[in-house]
Design a protein around this motif. Structure first.
Motif, PDB file in Angstrom:
ATOM      1  N   GLN B 327       0.898  -1.168  -0.101  1.00  0.00           N
ATOM      2  CA  GLN B 327      -0.075   0.088   0.005  1.00  0.00           C
ATOM      3  C   GLN B 327       0.861   1.232   0.095  1.00  0.00           C
ATOM      4  N   LEU B 328       0.384   2.077  -0.823  1.00  0.00           N
ATOM      5  CA  LEU B 328       1.022   3.510  -0.725  1.00  0.00           C
ATOM      6  C   LEU B 328       0.886   4.306   0.548  1.00  0.00           C
ATOM      7  N   LEU B 329       2.055   4.337   1.269  1.00  0.00           N
ATOM      8  CA  LEU B 329       1.596   5.295   2.471  1.00  0.00           C
ATOM      9  C   LEU B 329       2.078   7.023   2.241  1.00  0.00           C
ATOM     10  N   GLU B 330       2.964   7.342   1.389  1.00  0.00           N
ATOM     11  CA  GLU B 330       3.362   8.677   1.373  1.00  0.00           C
ATOM     12  C   GLU B 330       4.126   8.885  -0.072  1.00  0.00           C
ATOM     13  N   GLU B 331       3.768  10.068  -0.691  1.00  0.00           N
ATOM     14  CA  GLU B 331       4.565  10.430  -1.739  1.00  0.00           C
ATOM     15  C   GLU B 331       5.342  11.630  -1.679  1.00  0.00           C
ATOM     16  N   ILE B 332       6.764  11.647  -1.679  1.00  0.00           N
ATOM     17  CA  ILE B 332       7.150  13.126  -1.390  1.00  0.00           C
ATOM     18  C   ILE B 332       7.886  13.595  -2.806  1.00  0.00           C
ATOM     19  N   PRO B 333       7.199  14.630  -3.108  1.00  0.00           N
ATOM     20  CA  PRO B 333       7.903  15.227  -4.455  1.00  0.00           C
ATOM     21  C   PRO B 333       9.333  15.332  -4.408  1.00  0.00           C
ATOM     22  N   MET B 334       9.848  15.195  -5.499  1.00  0.00           N
ATOM     23  CA  MET B 334      11.414  15.314  -5.462  1.00  0.00           C
ATOM     24  C   MET B 334      11.795  16.048  -6.753  1.00  0.00           C
ATOM     25  N   GLY B 350      19.918  10.227  -3.654  1.00  0.00           N
ATOM     26  CA  GLY B 350      20.626  11.097  -4.762  1.00  0.00           C
ATOM     27  C   GLY B 350      19.891  11.707  -5.533  1.00  0.00           C
ATOM     28  N   GLU B 351      20.074  12.968  -5.766  1.00  0.00           N
ATOM     29  CA  GLU B 351      19.036  13.861  -6.833  1.00  0.00           C
ATOM     30  C   GLU B 351      19.888  14.169  -8.167  1.00  0.00           C
ATOM     31  N   GLY B 352      20.859  13.156  -8.334  1.00  0.00           N
ATOM     32  CA  GLY B 352      21.694  13.740  -9.632  1.00  0.00           C
ATOM     33  C   GLY B 352      22.517  14.979  -9.246  1.00  0.00           C
ATOM     34  N   GLY B 353      22.305  15.777 -10.518  1.00  0.00           N
ATOM     35  CA  GLY B 353      22.960  17.431 -10.701  1.00  0.00           C
ATOM     36  C   GLY B 353      22.205  18.160  -9.525  1.00  0.00           C
ATOM     37  N   ASN B 354      21.057  17.570  -8.894  1.00  0.00           N
ATOM     38  CA  ASN B 354      20.307  18.570  -8.012  1.00  0.00           C
ATOM     39  C   ASN B 354      20.727  18.106  -6.433  1.00  0.00           C
ATOM     40  N   GLY B 355      21.673  17.506  -6.035  1.00  0.00           N
ATOM     41  CA  GLY B 355      22.195  17.546  -5.050  1.00  0.00           C
ATOM     42  C   GLY B 355      22.014  16.008  -4.308  1.00  0.00           C
ATOM     43  N   MET B 356      21.709  16.182  -2.947  1.00  0.00           N
ATOM     44  CA  MET B 356      21.483  15.052  -2.163  1.00  0.00           C
ATOM     45  C   MET B 356      20.423  15.287  -1.122  1.00  0.00           C
ATOM     46  N   ARG B 357      19.705  14.571  -0.583  1.00  0.00           N
ATOM     47  CA  ARG B 357      18.677  14.748   0.367  1.00  0.00           C
ATOM     48  C   ARG B 357      18.943  13.699   1.513  1.00  0.00           C
ATOM     49  N   VAL B 358      18.617  14.135   2.521  1.00  0.00           N
ATOM     50  CA  VAL B 358      18.683  13.323   3.827  1.00  0.00           C
ATOM     51  C   VAL B 358      17.530  13.297   4.477  1.00  0.00           C
ATOM     52  N   TYR B 359      16.965  11.913   4.880  1.00  0.00           N
ATOM     53  CA  TYR B 359      15.678  12.026   5.744  1.00  0.00           C
ATOM     54  C   TYR B 359      15.853  11.341   7.011  1.00  0.00           C
ATOM     55  N   ASP B 360      15.324  11.749   8.180  1.00  0.00           N
ATOM     56  CA  ASP B 360      15.115  11.125   9.116  1.00  0.00           C
ATOM     57  C   ASP B 360      13.730  10.083   9.173  1.00  0.00           C
ATOM     58  N   ILE B 361      14.353   8.757   9.323  1.00  0.00           N
ATOM     59  CA  ILE B 361      13.446   7.815   9.214  1.00  0.00           C
ATOM     60  C   ILE B 361      12.972   6.777  10.439  1.00  0.00           C
ATOM     61  N   THR B 362      13.147   7.699  11.695  1.00  0.00           N
ATOM     62  CA  THR B 362      12.866   6.911  12.886  1.00  0.00           C
ATOM     63  C   THR B 362      11.685   6.633  12.949  1.00  0.00           C
ATOM     64  N   ASP B 363      10.713   7.099  12.436  1.00  0.00           N
ATOM     65  CA  ASP B 363       9.369   6.698  12.003  1.00  0.00           C
ATOM     66  C   ASP B 363       9.530   6.350  10.474  1.00  0.00           C
ATOM     67  N   THR B 365       7.726   5.042   8.464  1.00  0.00           N
ATOM     68  CA  THR B 365       6.595   5.391   7.438  1.00  0.00           C
ATOM     69  C   THR B 365       6.603   6.681   7.086  1.00  0.00           C
ATOM     70  N   ASP B 366       7.182   7.729   7.903  1.00  0.00           N
ATOM     71  CA  ASP B 366       6.841   9.110   7.737  1.00  0.00           C
ATOM     72  C   ASP B 366       8.401   9.570   7.523  1.00  0.00           C
ATOM     73  N   PRO B 367       9.006   9.629   6.440  1.00  0.00           N
ATOM     74  CA  PRO B 367      10.453  10.351   6.429  1.00  0.00           C
ATOM     75  C   PRO B 367      10.266  11.747   6.430  1.00  0.00           C
ATOM     76  N   VAL B 368      11.347  12.440   7.282  1.00  0.00           N
ATOM     77  CA  VAL B 368      11.091  13.838   7.592  1.00  0.00           C
ATOM     78  C   VAL B 368      12.484  14.397   7.018  1.00  0.00           C
ATOM     79  N   GLU B 369      12.393  15.364   6.193  1.00  0.00           N
ATOM     80  CA  GLU B 369      13.825  15.730   5.608  1.00  0.00           C
ATOM     81  C   GLU B 369      14.696  16.591   6.559  1.00  0.00           C
ATOM     82  N   LEU B 370      15.860  16.277   6.486  1.00  0.00           N
ATOM     83  CA  LEU B 370      16.856  16.659   7.469  1.00  0.00           C
ATOM     84  C   LEU B 370      17.694  17.815   6.838  1.00  0.00           C
TER      85      LEU B 370
END
Lengths: 254, 419
Positions: B327-334, B350-363, B365-370
Motif C-alpha cells: 500500500q502507498l503510505l506517502e509520496e514526497i515530491p522530488m 541522490g538527486e543527480g545534479g540537484n544534490g542529495m537529500r537526507v531524511y530522518d526515518i526514525t518513523d 513510515t514518515d520520512p522527515v527531511e533533515l
C-alpha cells in the motif's frame, strides 16, 4: 476480350435478364391505409389496376401519389424513386483485411431516372503500421492512425430499371485530417479522397432503399513526427496513399 | 439477384491488387547494423590488463579496501582504496561486454554478453575466473557463416523509403533482430554510475543480486536464476517480468524488483524458483526500491527522455507488511531522484545534479527531511563498509568520498576519482 472491373460490370448488367418494370404505373396511398398500383385516370378519380379492375377514389383521401415519372414500380409493389431529393447513410470496411472503416451521410438529387448527383460528409479511419528501423529501447513501431473527415461530390449512374438496379458510382473530394492521440504524429494533413465502383440498390415498398456497393477507395494522407526529445527515437515524415477495395452497405431515404 | 452478388464478389476479388498503401516515409534514425564475430575468441581475452582511465563508468563496488568501478561494455577497474585519501588505480579486469556486476564474499558475479562469469578477487592484485556459464542469459544468434551476433554498431542516418517496398520489409526484419537481441541481454542502466554494494549493504540500482546461495539477474523482461551452491553457476529457472525491469533488491526471503511501471515482489522460500507474490503499479518511471523492515522506499524519476519519459519525480513510501498487498503510505515530491540508501535512521537519496537529500526515518513510515545538500551532486550514495562516517557518492564528475559530521551531516571531501 474484356478484363478486370469492366468485365465484371458487364456481367452485372447482363445478369439481369428479367425486367419487370410496369410502364405508366402509379402508386396510390389513401388515408385509410389502402394502397393501389395501377394506371391513374385523373379525370375520373380512378385507378385501373392490373387485370382491368377500376377503383374509384376520393381525391381528398389521397395521402400520397407516385406518378410514373417519379417512380419505377414492380408487380409486387416494390418500387424505386426516379426523381427528387434523397438522403443517404452508409458504412463500409475494407475487404482486403486492412484497418479501414467509414461512416457517411449524404444528400442527393435524382436528376433523371439514370443519374443522381449529391454531396456527402464521411468519417474515415485508416491505419498504417510498420516497424521502424532499430533506434532505441522504447520505439520500434510506427502506427499511423489516420482519421479523416471527407467532403465529396458524389454521382451515381444507374445501368438498368430492374428491381435490383445496378449502378456505377464515384466520389471525389477532400479528406481533412483529424488529429488523434494514437497516431504518433505531431502534424498531419489530408488530401484527395476518391472512390469509385459498382453497386446494387434494392427496390422497396417503403421510403428507404438499401444498397450494397464494392469499390476502390483512395485517400492521401501526410504527417510528421516533429522533433523528439529522446535522441534515440526516429524523426520522420510520411506521405501515404491509403488504398482499399471496400464493401459498403447503406440506405437512401425518399 | 444471385448473379449480382456473385458479380460484386468477383469484383472485390479481382481488384485486391489495388489495396497496397503507397507513398514515401522519410525517416532520420539511429541505424543499428549487426556485428558478428567469434565469441570463443572473445572469451579467451586475458582477464588482467594494465590500469586505464575511466571513460564510461557503470557499476561501483565499495569493499573495505577495494573499490571496483565498472567500465560499460569493457570490464572493471580495480582500485586499492585502503587509504581513501588517495585510492590507487591497480589494474583492469578485461571482461568484454560487461555492464552489471555484483560482489559477494570476494567474488564478482558479472554478466558478459551471453555468459555469466565468477571472478575471484580475494587477491585484488591477481583476480581470476573461477566459473563461466556460457550462454546463460540467451541462446546465441548466429549468421549464415556461423558467427555469433556480438552487438550492433549505430549511426545516425536519414533515409527515404518507399512504403510497401521490399527495402522497407528488410528494414523491419533488421529492427526485429535488434529488438530481440536487446530484449534478451542485459541493457544499460538508466543511472550513469551506481553502487552495486559495499559488502554488507546492497545498492538499489542492481540488475544482479546474490542471496541464499543463488544469483538473480534481471534483463529487460526476464529474471534469470542461478544456483551458486556448488561453486559453479547452474541455471535453475527463468521468469518473465513485467516489461522494463530495471532493479532487483533481495531482502530476507523476498526479491523486490523495480520495473518502469511497478514494484514487483517475489518470495524466495525456494530460492531456486522465486514465486511471484504481488506488485504495486505506478506511473512509468525509473524506480529503484529499498526495502526497510515493513516499508519499502522507491524513487520515481522521469524527465530523462531516453530511458525514463514522463513528468513525475517522487520518493514513495510503501507499506509492505502484507506482501500480498503493498500500500502507498506517502509520496514526497522530488526533483530528479536516483539511488538511495539507508544508514541507521537516515535515508539518503541522490538527486543527480540537484544534490542529495537526507531524511530522518526514525518513523520509517514518515520520512522527515533533515538536509538538502544542493552542492553534492549524487546519482547514488553508499556508506563505506568499515570506516565510520565515510560516505561515497557517484555523480556526474566521478566517485567522491566524504567524511560526514554525524551531528550536522555536513560533508568534507576526502578524495575524488574523476571520470
Amino acid at each position: 476480350m474484356l478484363k478486370g472491373p469492366f468485365a465484371v460490370v458487364c456481367l452485372v448488367v447482363l445478369s439481369h435478364c428479367s425486367a419487370q418494370v410496369l410502364e405508366n404505373t402509379s402508386i396510390l396511398h389513401l388515408r385509410n391505409g389502402a394502397k393501389y398500383i395501377g394506371v391513374v385516370d385523373h379525370r375520373a378519380n380512378a385507378i385501373v389496376l392490373d387485370g382491368g379492375v377500376v377503383v374509384k377514389y376520393d381525391p381528398l383521401q389521397i395521402r400520397r401519389l407516385y406518378l410514373p415519372e417519379d417512380v419505377i414500380v414492380y408487380r409486387n409493389g416494390k418500387f424505386h424513386h426516379a426523381k427528387g431529393l434523397y438522403g443517404l447513410f452508409d458504412s463500409g470496411f475494407a475487404l482486403d483485411g486492412s484497418l479501414y472503416s467509414k461512416v457517411r451521410f449524404g444528400l442527393g438529387l435524382r436528376l433523371s431516372k439514370e443519374l443522381s448527383l449529391g454531396t456527402s460528409v464521411s468519417f474515415n479511419y485508416n491505419e498504417f503500421y510498420t516497424t521502424l528501423p532499430a533506434s532505441g529501447q522504447n520505439f520500434s513501431e510506427l502506427v499511423v492512425a489516420a482519421n479523416t473527415t471527407s467532403i465529396t461530390a458524389d454521382a451515381r449512374y444507374f445501368l438498368n430499371d430492374w428491381k435490383v438496379r445496378s449502378y456505377l458510382y464515384g466520389s471525389l473530394g477532400y479528406g481533412f485530417a483529424v488529429a488523434n492521440e494514437w497516431d504518433n504524429l505531431e502534424t498531419q494533413s489530408g488530401g484527395l479522397h476518391a472512390e469509385g465502383g459498382v453497386g446494387v440498390q434494392f427496390a422497396s415498398r417503403k421510403k428507404t432503399r438499401y444498397f450494397l456497393q464494392v469499390g476502390q477507395y483512395v485517400q492521401k494522407f501526410s504527417g510528421a513526427s516533429g522533433m523528439n526529445e529522446n535522441p534515440l527515437e526516429p524523426v520522420f515524415d510520411l506521405e501515404i496513399w491509403f488504398k482499399h477495395v471496400g464493401l459498403t452497405a447503406g440506405f437512401t431515404f425518399k | 439477384m444471385k448473379h449480382a452478388i456473385l458479380s460484386l464478389g468477383l469484383l472485390a476479388l479481382c481488384a485486391t491488387s489495388c489495396t497496397k498503401e503507397s507513398g514515401t516515409l522519410n525517416v532520420s534514425y539511429v541505424r543499428a547494423t549487426a556485428l558478428y564475430g567469434d565469441i570463443e575468441q572473445i572469451r579467451q581475452t586475458p582477464l588482467i590488463a594494465p590500469s586505464r582511465s575511466i571513460v564510461d563508468p557503470g557499476k561501483v563496488f565499495v569493499g573495505s579496501e577495494i573499490l571496483l568501478v565498472g567500465e560499460e561494455n569493457k570490464g572493471i577497474h580495480v582500485f586499492d582504496n585502503s587509504n581513501p585519501v588517495s585510492p590507487v588505480n591497480l589494474l583492469f579486469i578485461d571482461l568484454p561486454f560487461t555492464k552489471e556486476f555484483f560482489v559477494h564474499n570476494n567474488v564478482i558475479y558479472a554478466e558478459s554478453h551471453y555468459d555469466m562469469v565468477k571472478v575471484d578477487i580475494s587477491d585484488m592484485n591477481a583476480p581470476s575466473i573461477v566459473s563461466r556459464l556460457e550462454f546463460a542469459l540467451a541462446d546465441p544468434i548466429k549468421d549464415d557463416q556461423g558467427r555469433t551476433l556480438l552487438g550492433f554498431s549505430t549511426e545516425q542516418v536519414t533515409e527515404s523509403i518507399e512504403i510497401g517496398s521490399e527495402e522497407m520489409a528488410e528494414l523491419e526484419e533488421d529492427g526485429y533482430l535488434y529488438w530481440d537481441f536487446q530484449d534478451q541481454l542485459i541493457p544499460h542502466s538508466s543511472v550513469p554510475a551506481s553502487f552495486a554494494g559495499n559488502g554488507s549493504e546492497i545498492g538499489t540500482i542492481n540488475r544482479i543480486a546474490w542471496a541464499q546461495d543463488h544469483v538473480y539477474v534481471i534483463g529487460m523482461n526476464t529474471m534469470h536464476v542461478f544456483s551458486d551452491q556448488s561453486g559453479m553457476l547452474v541455471k535453475t529457472s527463468e521468469h518473465p517480468l513485467n516489461g522494463g525491469a530495471e532493479t532487483i533488491y533481495p531482502d530476507q526471503q523476498q526479491l523486490f524488483i523495480g520495473t518502469r511501471t511497478s514494484v514487483e515482489i517475489y518470495r524466495t522460500t525456494d530460492p531456486a524458483a522465486p514465486e511471484y507474490v504481488s506488485s504495486f503499479n505506478h506511473v512509468e518511471s525509473c524506480d529503484p526500491v529499498y526495502p526497510h523492515g515493513d516499508v519499502a522506499y522507491s524513487t520515481l524519476r522521469t524527465g530523462d527522455e531516453t530511458f525514463c519519459p514522463g513528468n513525475e519525480n517522487a520518493l514513495i513510501v510503501l507499506d509492505v507488511s502484507n506482501l500480498a498487498s503493498p500500500q502507498l503510505l506517502e509520496e514526497i515530491p522530488m526533483v530528479s531522484p536516483y539511488g538511495l540508501t539507508v544508514d541507521g535512521d537516515r535515508l539518503y537519496v541522490g538527486e543527480g545534479g540537484n544534490g542529495m537529500r537526507v531524511y530522518d526515518i526514525t518513523d520509517a513510515t514518515d520520512p522527515v527531511e533533515l538536509l538538502h545538500d544542493a552542492t553534492t551532486a549524487a546519482y547514488d550514495i553508499i556508506m563505506h563498509p568499515t570506516i565510520p562516517h565515510l560516505l561515497l557518492t557517484t555523480g556526474p564528475n566521478g566517485i567522491e568520498q566524504y567524511e560526514q559530521d554525524p551531528s550536522t551531516l555536513s560533508l568534507t571531501l576526502v578524495s575524488s576519482i574523476l571520470f
